[in-house]
Write an enzyme that holds these catalytic residues in place. Sequence first.
Site, PDB file in Angstrom:
ATOM      1  N   LYS A 140       1.317 -11.961  15.692  1.00 43.48           N
ATOM      2  CA  LYS A 140       2.628 -11.993  16.348  1.00 43.48           C
ATOM      3  C   LYS A 140       2.475 -12.029  17.859  1.00 43.48           C
ATOM      4  O   LYS A 140       3.141 -12.811  18.554  1.00 43.48           O
ATOM      5  CB  LYS A 140       3.450 -10.766  15.956  1.00 43.48           C
ATOM      6  CG  LYS A 140       4.780 -10.654  16.710  1.00 43.48           C
ATOM      7  CD  LYS A 140       5.479  -9.339  16.408  1.00 43.48           C
ATOM      8  CE  LYS A 140       5.194  -8.276  17.428  1.00 43.48           C
ATOM      9  NZ  LYS A 140       6.031  -8.384  18.638  1.00 43.48           N
ATOM     10  N   ASN A 141       1.608 -11.179  18.389  1.00 45.54           N
ATOM     11  CA  ASN A 141       1.468 -11.074  19.841  1.00 45.54           C
ATOM     12  C   ASN A 141       0.799 -12.297  20.458  1.00 45.54           C
ATOM     13  O   ASN A 141       0.775 -12.437  21.678  1.00 45.54           O
ATOM     14  CB  ASN A 141       0.686  -9.812  20.210  1.00 45.54           C
ATOM     15  CG  ASN A 141       1.481  -8.550  19.948  1.00 45.54           C
ATOM     16  OD1 ASN A 141       2.710  -8.586  19.862  1.00 45.54           O
ATOM     17  ND2 ASN A 141       0.797  -7.421  19.802  1.00 45.54           N
TER      18      ASN A 141
ATOM     19  N   ARG B  23      11.594  -8.450  23.763  1.00 47.72           N
ATOM     20  CA  ARG B  23      10.886  -8.249  25.022  1.00 47.72           C
ATOM     21  C   ARG B  23      10.007  -9.444  25.411  1.00 47.72           C
ATOM     22  O   ARG B  23       9.971  -9.856  26.575  1.00 47.72           O
ATOM     23  CB  ARG B  23      10.010  -6.994  24.878  1.00 47.72           C
ATOM     24  CG  ARG B  23       9.269  -6.607  26.134  1.00 47.72           C
ATOM     25  CD  ARG B  23      10.179  -5.895  27.095  1.00 47.72           C
ATOM     26  NE  ARG B  23       9.607  -5.830  28.423  1.00 47.72           N
ATOM     27  CZ  ARG B  23      10.246  -5.356  29.476  1.00 47.72           C
ATOM     28  NH1 ARG B  23      11.467  -4.921  29.346  1.00 47.72           N
ATOM     29  NH2 ARG B  23       9.678  -5.322  30.648  1.00 47.72           N
TER      30      ARG B  23
ATOM     31  N   CYS C 261      11.669  -3.548  21.497  1.00 52.56           N
ATOM     32  CA  CYS C 261      11.440  -2.141  21.180  1.00 52.56           C
ATOM     33  C   CYS C 261      11.787  -1.250  22.368  1.00 52.56           C
ATOM     34  O   CYS C 261      11.557  -1.603  23.519  1.00 52.56           O
ATOM     35  CB  CYS C 261       9.976  -1.909  20.798  1.00 52.56           C
ATOM     36  SG  CYS C 261       9.562  -2.406  19.121  1.00 52.56           S
TER      37      CYS C 261
END
EC number: 2.5.1.7
Length: 423
Positions: A23-24, A96, A120
């Site tokens: 994901k990152n 974010r 988050c």
Amino acid sequence: MDRIIIEGGNTQLKGEVVIEGAKNAVLPLLAAAILPTEGQTLLKNVPILSDVFTMNNVVRGLNVAVDFDEERNQILVDATGDILDVAPYEYVSQMRASIVVLGPILARNGHAKVSMPGGCTIGSRPIDLHLKGLEAMGAKIQQTGGDITATADRLKGANIYMDFPSVGATQNLMMAATLADGTTIIENAAREPEIVDLANLLNKMGARVIGAGTETLTIIGVDKMHGTDHSVVQDRIEAGTFMVAAAMTNGNVLVKNAVWEHNRPLISKLREMGVQVTEEERGIRVISDVTKLRPVTVKTMPHPGFPTDMQAQFTALMAVVKGESTMIETVFENRFQHLEEMRRMGLTSEILRDTAMIHGGEQLQGAQVMSTDLRASAALILTGMVADGKTTVGKLNHLDRGYYQFHEKLTKLGATISRVNGE
């Protein structure tokens, strides 16, 4: 909203689990796909996560064609037409990581407007490093009413020293610098594997990025970039989560596709604790006997230190290890919220500023708990597997942002978990 129900107490995970693309990594890769004016970009090994759908919508909102083939885990991006310079607030506000479109839009269009991002609720996570770096490259920045506007006819190469090795800022500045006039040097750059993955994609597109994975990045600006094919790196945090799950359940699990080098800090602490971790041809095997594990002290740090995104899951492991373990969180403030929920399950812990003392080894009890962020949701589910009785975990929107079929994968390994609809 959906809930996950865990019947815990005697869970022992055994078998194999396949790790998805990171994901990152994929989110900034999608932002990078804005840069090419020639050809299409095909991203492979893409995880099916809510954050990916959100980022797809951010990019689509810039007048970029995005086609997500979920069956093949591929995304095809075509940014060859004129792109808009205002990122859609509706989607930017949800996540974010969407701030990373600022640099690519600015580099390509000379003007960019992006709202302050959501995501988050872990600490303040300021974006000043992003903005200072762009200003060093000649951009004029304005912040009004929650919007960030950046303007530069063409960015100029610059020497940038980052006060903190921020992953997002490193990604944003690296992408912006690819089309800048001259050479940009970023010192104290983030060194995460996801940075290396982004640099690999940019170089395939025709950029000249040198030093990814080290403290100093050198980006030699080019006039234009082109589309390419690229496979997303494996998710080291998902891999780490399943490694911890095996460790805390007397498990024997092969975490397939996990990259040893990317998980070295976690592996070091698992071994210090007494967990057997070995590298195999197909991945990483974890074998554990909880009765023989020892308490440890862990301090989160930017890569190559212990990852903050594994902090919550590792505290869940600490909870089952007899004795007092210590977790020091140096990357984000306000990231011990999950411990308050774990106290409802019988965990004894104390928090003093950036340090949590975990008194482990007592039998935990099932309870109703709520996720507070992405990694906390995973930690609570893992804790539910070792707690006696039924545990119900709510607010799964956090979980879906970063884990694909999490409860199904745990079920295949031997956990008793179900997901139910409704309040």
